[in-house]
Design a protein around this motif. Sequence first.
Motif, PDB file in Angstrom:
ATOM      1  N   LEU A 233       0.816  -1.217   0.000  1.00 39.74           N
ATOM      2  CA  LEU A 233       0.000   0.000   0.000  1.00 39.74           C
ATOM      3  C   LEU A 233       0.848   1.264   0.000  1.00 39.74           C
ATOM      4  O   LEU A 233       0.406   2.311  -0.489  1.00 39.74           O
ATOM      5  N   ARG A 234       2.063   1.185   0.544  1.00 42.02           N
ATOM      6  CA  ARG A 234       2.947   2.356   0.551  1.00 42.02           C
ATOM      7  C   ARG A 234       3.122   2.914  -0.857  1.00 42.02           C
ATOM      8  O   ARG A 234       3.182   4.128  -1.055  1.00 42.02           O
ATOM      9  N   LYS A 235       3.205   2.027  -1.853  1.00 43.65           N
ATOM     10  CA  LYS A 235       3.394   2.469  -3.242  1.00 43.65           C
ATOM     11  C   LYS A 235       2.136   3.134  -3.800  1.00 43.65           C
ATOM     12  O   LYS A 235       2.195   3.818  -4.807  1.00 43.65           O
ATOM     13  N   PHE A 236       1.014   2.919  -3.131  1.00 40.56           N
ATOM     14  CA  PHE A 236      -0.259   3.491  -3.574  1.00 40.56           C
ATOM     15  C   PHE A 236      -0.678   4.663  -2.688  1.00 40.56           C
ATOM     16  O   PHE A 236      -1.773   5.200  -2.845  1.00 40.56           O
ATOM     17  N   GLY A 237       0.193   5.022  -1.734  1.00 43.59           N
ATOM     18  CA  GLY A 237      -0.060   6.204  -0.922  1.00 43.59           C
ATOM     19  C   GLY A 237      -0.872   5.994   0.330  1.00 43.59           C
ATOM     20  O   GLY A 237      -1.395   6.964   0.891  1.00 43.59           O
ATOM     21  N   PHE A 238      -0.975   4.733   0.807  1.00 40.36           N
ATOM     22  CA  PHE A 238      -1.779   4.465   1.996  1.00 40.36           C
ATOM     23  C   PHE A 238      -1.045   3.495   2.915  1.00 40.36           C
ATOM     24  O   PHE A 238      -0.069   2.847   2.527  1.00 40.36           O
ATOM     25  N   VAL A 239      -1.554   3.362   4.141  1.00 39.08           N
ATOM     26  CA  VAL A 239      -1.021   2.388   5.087  1.00 39.08           C
ATOM     27  C   VAL A 239      -2.121   2.046   6.088  1.00 39.08           C
ATOM     28  O   VAL A 239      -3.009   2.863   6.363  1.00 39.08           O
ATOM     29  N   HIS A 240      -2.109   0.824   6.596  1.00 40.64           N
ATOM     30  CA  HIS A 240      -3.099   0.419   7.604  1.00 40.64           C
ATOM     31  C   HIS A 240      -2.914   1.238   8.874  1.00 40.64           C
ATOM     32  O   HIS A 240      -1.778   1.515   9.293  1.00 40.64           O
ATOM     33  N   ASN A 241      -4.022   1.595   9.490  1.00 41.86           N
ATOM     34  CA  ASN A 241      -3.959   2.349  10.747  1.00 41.86           C
ATOM     35  C   ASN A 241      -3.300   1.544  11.849  1.00 41.86           C
ATOM     36  O   ASN A 241      -2.642   2.089  12.729  1.00 41.86           O
TER      37      ASN A 241
ATOM     38  N   SER B 108      -9.283  -3.309   7.837  1.00 44.35           N
ATOM     39  CA  SER B 108     -10.239  -2.558   7.027  1.00 44.35           C
ATOM     40  C   SER B 108      -9.873  -1.096   6.822  1.00 44.35           C
ATOM     41  O   SER B 108     -10.145  -0.527   5.765  1.00 44.35           O
ATOM     42  N   ASN B 109      -9.269  -0.474   7.821  1.00 43.76           N
ATOM     43  CA  ASN B 109      -9.079   0.971   7.779  1.00 43.76           C
ATOM     44  C   ASN B 109      -7.642   1.347   7.444  1.00 43.76           C
ATOM     45  O   ASN B 109      -6.690   0.791   7.999  1.00 43.76           O
ATOM     46  N   VAL B 110      -7.516   2.289   6.504  1.00 43.80           N
ATOM     47  CA  VAL B 110      -6.202   2.797   6.099  1.00 43.80           C
ATOM     48  C   VAL B 110      -6.224   4.312   6.134  1.00 43.80           C
ATOM     49  O   VAL B 110      -7.288   4.937   6.169  1.00 43.80           O
ATOM     50  N   SER B 111      -5.042   4.909   6.100  1.00 39.63           N
ATOM     51  CA  SER B 111      -4.916   6.365   6.068  1.00 39.63           C
ATOM     52  C   SER B 111      -3.995   6.760   4.922  1.00 39.63           C
ATOM     53  O   SER B 111      -3.015   6.059   4.625  1.00 39.63           O
ATOM     54  N   PRO B 112      -4.282   7.914   4.283  1.00 36.52           N
ATOM     55  CA  PRO B 112      -3.366   8.400   3.244  1.00 36.52           C
ATOM     56  C   PRO B 112      -2.057   8.855   3.877  1.00 36.52           C
ATOM     57  O   PRO B 112      -2.034   9.373   4.993  1.00 36.52           O
ATOM     58  N   LEU B 113      -0.975   8.664   3.153  1.00 36.50           N
ATOM     59  CA  LEU B 113       0.336   9.019   3.685  1.00 36.50           C
ATOM     60  C   LEU B 113       0.702  10.449   3.316  1.00 36.50           C
ATOM     61  O   LEU B 113       0.515  10.862   2.173  1.00 36.50           O
ATOM     62  N   PRO B 114       1.236  11.200   4.269  1.00 34.37           N
ATOM     63  CA  PRO B 114       1.722  12.542   3.941  1.00 34.37           C
ATOM     64  C   PRO B 114       3.005  12.452   3.131  1.00 34.37           C
ATOM     65  O   PRO B 114       3.705  11.429   3.160  1.00 34.37           O
ATOM     66  N   PHE B 115       3.307  13.495   2.397  1.00 31.28           N
ATOM     67  CA  PHE B 115       4.550  13.540   1.637  1.00 31.28           C
ATOM     68  C   PHE B 115       5.736  13.405   2.594  1.00 31.28           C
ATOM     69  O   PHE B 115       5.728  13.921   3.694  1.00 31.28           O
TER      70      PHE B 115
END
Length: 461
Positions: A432-440, A446-453
């Motif tokens: 998911l890191r390559k898609f801009g997200f990570v599991h909380n 089920s739940n992920v958050s977008p990654l900041p730059f």
Amino acid sequence: MVSSSSDHNTPQFQSSPSLMANRHFSRTTTKSFSDLFLYVGGSLVALLLVWALWSFSSPAPDPNTFPATFIRPTETEPVKSQDVNNINLKQDSPVPTFYDDRTVTYTVGSPLKNWDEKRSTWLSHHPSFAAGAKERILMISGSQSTPCKNPMGDNLLLRFFKNKVDYCRIHGYDIFYNNVLLQPKMFTFWAKIPAVRAAMVAHPEAEWIWWVDSDAAITDMDFKLPLSRYKDHNLVVHGWSKLIYEKKSWTSLNAGVFLIRNCQWSLDFMEVWASMGPQNPNYEKWGATLRATFKDKIFPESDDQSGLVYLLLHEKDTWGKKIYVEGEYYFEGYWLEIVENLENITRKYNDIEKGVRSLRRRHAEKVSEHYSEMWEEHLKDAGNGKEGWRRPFITHFTGCQPCSGDHNMMYSRQTCWGAMEIALNFADNQVLRKFGFVHNSLSDSSNVSPLPFDYPASEIM
């Protein structure tokens, strides 16, 4: 745009009227200046006409559609149906090969001879497959064809399958997932051998067939098998030589994950290995023999793992020299000693990234291997195994049986399911890191958050 068109116009320039005029002028100095002027003028008109026609047939890209650096492929350059390794997927040689031989079968119990020669001949007729063949891997996994008894089982198997697909996509490997008994008499743990046997014939372009049990998760998406280490071997299993040859334990290795070369040796070995299985009239006798050989074996049936250890012990000269017992990293690792360390491993990797900007640079998934190689410099002292903090390559949930719901009485069902969720999310975060997200949380599927730059130098809000 000049560079994109030069290949088409170069032949015209090499024989253009203006160049012909210059050569003619050097040979014929008695020609009048007016004649030369008319000749050159005509040449310029011809060139302008060619340029106009070329411009009409090759309109400039719309700047609102493509960036300025984009070069549109021309109609004369069709995109070929090829994979990332430039394999030609639309060509099959008309020359007869082993596929045209009615005596060649895909099944265990029908020995296949001269396979190395047959495979080599096929590759010679398919040169795009031959390039890089020594590094090519086909992963195989599988499960039953019927729905799982455990209510969570089908979802867990899907996630385990997704995990393998993610890894194969990142590294350019093919994958085959089988959910039928190819040879019904070879059931339970013996079912993998017919699948591997059939895959060797179906995929002559693959040098290695990599069996991975359905309940095994790849938990280091960066790690690649060190194939150069196995150049003199044909079968790789995870185990401990001391337990094999000194303790004579049936758990001295694990046959749930193995790498086997696509060659004649492997076909012959699998025929011998499979002869201990349930399709053989001597199945019960083999069960008694294996139980007598391994004092720690508590069930009477002949199984593939005990059979493999038996062949190492009693036919070492015949087979053992080509079998590599891998114990230096988690070629497959026991989940109970791994899962409790995954949170700490995550923190270790994040701390390294915070100090090395190049490692945390955002990048396309297709170039992930470049960053995997960069990571190696920072993992020299990480250590493998329980005492280390390098990501375990494969976490194997032996004894948990996610589909049936049965489990080893050493631990509870909740322990199994919770550990699977943590391991699968740990692996999924790397994807998911390559898609801009990570599991909380590793315990939250089920739940992920977008990654900041610039993550993880900049924390998630």
